[in-house]
Scaffold this motif. Structure first.
Motif, PDB file in Angstrom:
ATOM      1  N   SER A 210       0.858  -1.123   0.068  1.00  0.00           N
ATOM      2  CA  SER A 210      -0.052   0.032  -0.045  1.00  0.00           C
ATOM      3  C   SER A 210       0.949   1.227  -0.055  1.00  0.00           C
ATOM      4  CB  SER A 210      -0.991  -0.090   1.184  1.00  0.00           C
ATOM      5  OG  SER A 210      -0.274   0.219   2.381  1.00  0.00           O
TER       6      SER A 210
ATOM      7  N   VAL B  11       1.820   3.408  -3.404  1.00  0.00           N
ATOM      8  CA  VAL B  11       0.935   4.520  -4.143  1.00  0.00           C
ATOM      9  C   VAL B  11       1.272   5.829  -3.627  1.00  0.00           C
ATOM     10  CG1 VAL B  11      -1.227   5.493  -4.157  1.00  0.00           C
ATOM     11  CG2 VAL B  11      -1.126   3.018  -4.195  1.00  0.00           C
TER      12      VAL B  11
ATOM     13  N   SER C  11       3.495   8.492  -6.383  1.00  0.00           N
ATOM     14  CA  SER C  11       3.100   9.890  -6.616  1.00  0.00           C
ATOM     15  C   SER C  11       4.141  10.973  -6.356  1.00  0.00           C
ATOM     16  CB  SER C  11       1.676  10.094  -6.001  1.00  0.00           C
ATOM     17  OG  SER C  11       1.862  10.159  -4.527  1.00  0.00           O
TER      18      SER C  11
ATOM     19  N   ASN D  21      -4.663   4.009 -10.742  1.00  0.00           N
ATOM     20  CA  ASN D  21      -3.935   3.033 -10.207  1.00  0.00           C
ATOM     21  C   ASN D  21      -4.980   1.843 -11.208  1.00  0.00           C
ATOM     22  OD1 ASN D  21      -2.979   0.701  -9.182  1.00  0.00           O
ATOM     23  ND2 ASN D  21      -3.117   1.709  -7.124  1.00  0.00           N
TER      24      ASN D  21
ATOM     25  N   TYR E  50      -0.527   1.797 -14.765  1.00  0.00           N
ATOM     26  CA  TYR E  50      -1.395   2.911 -14.356  1.00  0.00           C
ATOM     27  C   TYR E  50      -1.908   3.399 -15.860  1.00  0.00           C
ATOM     28  CZ  TYR E  50       1.261   3.032 -10.053  1.00  0.00           C
ATOM     29  OH  TYR E  50       1.853   2.625  -8.719  1.00  0.00           O
TER      30      TYR E  50
END
Length: 131
Positions: free
Chosen positions: A6, A9, A13, A26, A85
């Motif tokens: 997790s 993510v 970015s 995503n 993506y």
């Protein structure tokens, strides 16, 4: 393992930003492995390699990225994943989609930058982990 996953993510970015994009999604993962554990309080860092960029039938860009998350002091990575993506380009905006690194420099699939999420720390792969 899934906490480490997790964290990709927010790390992604912080690695690369896109201009001229109205929506980024995503899209999913192709492969995920957890070769070693991440004990509580461990310091981690992530590296990313851009594998491919393709234009999809609906006009969006599909980007495939290989991630490797390392734990300080460990011989093996704690997470290896391939992310997908989708980026949808703004309509009516002349020019092209451009990507840039958070420091303002040109985009170059960079190692991850520092972040603090859920008591985990990561640092740019070209610098040592900091306390």
């Amino acid at each position: 393992g899934f906490l480490t996953l997790s964290l990709l993510v927010p790390m992604w970015s912080e690695i690369l930003h896109f201009e001229g994009v109205r929506l980024g999604i995503n899209y999913g993962l192709n492969k995920v492995r957890f070769p070693s554990p991440v004990p509580v309080g461990s310091r981690i860092r992530a590296g990313a390699t851009l594998v491919s960029v393709e234009t999809v039938a609906d006009g969006s860009l599909q980007i495939v990225v290989d991630f490797v998350v390392e734990r300080e002091g460990a011989e093996k990575p704690c997470c290896v994943a391939q992310g997908l993506y989708r980026y949808y380009v703004r309509r009516g905006v002349p020019g092209r989609v451009s990507a840039w690194a958070p420091g303002g420099g040109p985009a170059n699939p960079l190692p991850s930058t520092r972040c603090r999420r859920a008591r985990a720390r990561c640092a740019r792969a070209d610098r040592p982990l900091e306390r």
